[in-house]
Design a protein around this motif. Structure first.
Motif, PDB file in Angstrom:
ATOM      1  N   GLY A 188      -9.148   2.653   0.626  1.00  0.00           N
ATOM      2  CA  GLY A 188      -8.426   3.880   0.292  1.00  0.00           C
ATOM      3  C   GLY A 188      -8.659   4.367  -1.121  1.00  0.00           C
ATOM      4  O   GLY A 188      -7.737   4.851  -1.764  1.00  0.00           O
TER       5      GLY A 188
ATOM      6  N   GLY B  94       0.348   8.907  -5.970  1.00  0.00           N
ATOM      7  CA  GLY B  94       0.504  10.310  -5.612  1.00  0.00           C
ATOM      8  C   GLY B  94       1.425  11.052  -6.559  1.00  0.00           C
ATOM      9  O   GLY B  94       1.139  12.192  -6.957  1.00  0.00           O
TER      10      GLY B  94
ATOM     11  N   GLY C 136       0.793   3.872  -2.952  1.00  0.00           N
ATOM     12  CA  GLY C 136       0.426   5.246  -2.638  1.00  0.00           C
ATOM     13  C   GLY C 136       1.432   6.240  -3.179  1.00  0.00           C
ATOM     14  O   GLY C 136       1.053   7.277  -3.739  1.00  0.00           O
ATOM     15  N   CYS C 137       2.710   5.947  -3.037  1.00  0.00           N
ATOM     16  CA  CYS C 137       3.742   6.833  -3.586  1.00  0.00           C
ATOM     17  C   CYS C 137       3.657   6.921  -5.101  1.00  0.00           C
ATOM     18  O   CYS C 137       3.802   8.009  -5.684  1.00  0.00           O
ATOM     19  CB  CYS C 137       5.123   6.348  -3.163  1.00  0.00           C
ATOM     20  SG  CYS C 137       5.466   6.532  -1.402  1.00  0.00           S
TER      21      CYS C 137
ATOM     22  N   ILE D 163      -3.822   6.209   0.541  1.00  0.00           N
ATOM     23  CA  ILE D 163      -3.647   4.840   0.068  1.00  0.00           C
ATOM     24  C   ILE D 163      -2.799   4.037   1.041  1.00  0.00           C
ATOM     25  O   ILE D 163      -3.104   2.881   1.354  1.00  0.00           O
ATOM     26  CB  ILE D 163      -3.020   4.834  -1.341  1.00  0.00           C
ATOM     27  CG1 ILE D 163      -3.987   5.480  -2.338  1.00  0.00           C
ATOM     28  CG2 ILE D 163      -2.687   3.414  -1.777  1.00  0.00           C
ATOM     29  CD1 ILE D 163      -3.408   5.643  -3.728  1.00  0.00           C
ATOM     30  N   GLY D 164      -1.731   4.655   1.537  1.00  0.00           N
ATOM     31  CA  GLY D 164      -0.841   3.934   2.439  1.00  0.00           C
ATOM     32  C   GLY D 164      -1.494   3.575   3.758  1.00  0.00           C
ATOM     33  O   GLY D 164      -1.273   2.490   4.302  1.00  0.00           O
TER      34      GLY D 164
ATOM     35  N   THR E 248      -2.861  11.940  -1.369  1.00  0.00           N
ATOM     36  CA  THR E 248      -3.249  10.673  -1.986  1.00  0.00           C
ATOM     37  C   THR E 248      -2.350   9.536  -1.514  1.00  0.00           C
ATOM     38  O   THR E 248      -2.829   8.430  -1.209  1.00  0.00           O
ATOM     39  CB  THR E 248      -3.186  10.785  -3.517  1.00  0.00           C
ATOM     40  OG1 THR E 248      -4.059  11.832  -3.946  1.00  0.00           O
ATOM     41  CG2 THR E 248      -3.597   9.485  -4.182  1.00  0.00           C
ATOM     42  N   ALA E 249      -1.056   9.796  -1.456  1.00  0.00           N
ATOM     43  CA  ALA E 249      -0.131   8.762  -0.994  1.00  0.00           C
ATOM     44  C   ALA E 249      -0.446   8.333   0.438  1.00  0.00           C
ATOM     45  O   ALA E 249      -0.437   7.135   0.762  1.00  0.00           O
ATOM     46  CB  ALA E 249       1.308   9.274  -1.090  1.00  0.00           C
TER      47      ALA E 249
ATOM     48  N   GLY F 254      -5.571   2.070   2.666  1.00  0.00           N
ATOM     49  CA  GLY F 254      -5.625   0.988   1.688  1.00  0.00           C
ATOM     50  C   GLY F 254      -5.889  -0.380   2.294  1.00  0.00           C
ATOM     51  O   GLY F 254      -6.788  -1.101   1.846  1.00  0.00           O
TER      52      GLY F 254
ATOM     53  N   PRO G  78       0.807  -1.220   0.000  1.00  0.00           N
ATOM     54  CA  PRO G  78       0.000   0.000   0.000  1.00  0.00           C
ATOM     55  C   PRO G  78       0.839   1.269   0.000  1.00  0.00           C
ATOM     56  O   PRO G  78       0.504   2.240  -0.689  1.00  0.00           O
ATOM     57  CB  PRO G  78      -0.836  -0.134   1.278  1.00  0.00           C
ATOM     58  CG  PRO G  78      -0.871  -1.589   1.568  1.00  0.00           C
ATOM     59  CD  PRO G  78       0.444  -2.113   1.117  1.00  0.00           C
ATOM     60  N   ALA G  79       1.936   1.269   0.755  1.00  0.00           N
ATOM     61  CA  ALA G  79       2.790   2.457   0.801  1.00  0.00           C
ATOM     62  C   ALA G  79       3.436   2.709  -0.553  1.00  0.00           C
ATOM     63  O   ALA G  79       3.501   3.855  -1.027  1.00  0.00           O
ATOM     64  CB  ALA G  79       3.852   2.295   1.881  1.00  0.00           C
TER      65      ALA G  79
END
Length: 268
Positions: A220, A86, A82-83, A211-212, A207-208, A215, A78-79
């Protein structure tokens, strides 16, 4: 979530006439500049559809390669995703098509910008249709490129799923809450003289984080277009209404709160 309004709104102020002076009658204030016409909606809606399609294509592609045989890497996915998302959103917002359309890529954001008075209400539906159509197109193209692997579990066209412990009400609240915060952030940045310059970076970072953090819990998504195409093509539409209604309610509530604290312009 992506959120730059297409036109640069100039908000007329109702200010009163100047007080009478010793030299004679009142001198009226010079008229304010009119709100610039952003031009035909079709080219801008096409940019929204194309950018949304590219975003969903890259999301499905990222999930296709992030979901691998190594279970030890699952916690980091997820991280990482997310990155990736984003960064993509920030780049898309600053790209020429993003500057043309405003780079919303999210029907809830378009709705929020309208309620904030920064986007024409008559263009909300064309933008939303373009974004949802772009979502389906992007996921379908990813399926063509990656073949059956894109549609089989665990990829499932990158359709988001909540943790089994999260019921519909919890997911709805989480999705709405993200949009409330995002809409307030939008209102604050649009009201700030230098806010527009940092808007893409703020959106990408937000956003990142969404999601992180969310998520693995609620999914997310925070974007009806993010889940629309994946859910339809994966046959996973049972909870789609939650991922559509939550952000919409959050956008409306966030815009209302922004109005209460003086961040909303008169709607056009």
């Amino acid at each position: 979530m992506t959120l730059t309004p297409a036109p640069e709104p100039v908000v007329p102020g109702p200010g009163p006439d100047a007080p009478p002076t010793a030299g004679g009658p009142r001198t009226p204030e010079p008229p304010h500049d009119p709100v610039p016409d952003p031009g035909p909606v079709l080219p801008r809606a096409v940019c929204e559809a194309a950018l949304t399609a590219l975003l969903l294509f890259l999301i499905v592609s990222s999930v296709r390669w992030l979901v691998g045989p190594d279970p030890g890497a699952a916690a980091a996915r997820p991280a990482v995703l997310g990155c990736v998302v984003g960064t993509l959103l920030a780049l898309f917002m600053m790209s020429p098509p993003g500057r043309c359309s405003g780079g919303h890529l999210n029907p809830a954001v378009t709705l929020a910008l309208w309620r904030l008075g920064a986007f024409p209400g008559r263009e909300v539906v064309p933008y939303a249709v373009a974004q949802l159509a772009g979502s389906v197109l992007g996921v379908w193209c990813a399926g063509l490129v990656w073949g059956p692997a894109a549609g089989r579990p665990p990829v499932r066209h990158a359709s988001v799923r909540a943790d089994p412990a999260w019921g519909d009400a919890a997911v709805l609240s989480a999705e709405a809450g993200v949009l409330v915060g995002s809409t307030l952030m939008l209102g604050a940045l649009l009201a700030s003289p230098g806010g527009r310059r940092v808007l893409p970076y703020a959106v990408g970072l937000t956003t990142a984080l969404v999601i992180g953090v969310l998520g693995p819990l609620s999914g997310g998504s925070a974007n009806p277009a993010r889940q629309f195409g994946p859910a339809l093509l994966a046959g996973d539409a049972e909870r789609l209404w939650v991922y559509v209604l939550g952000p919409v309610l959050g956008a409306l509530l966030g815009a209302w709160l922004a109005g209460r604290v003086g961040l909303r312009r008169p709607s056009r």
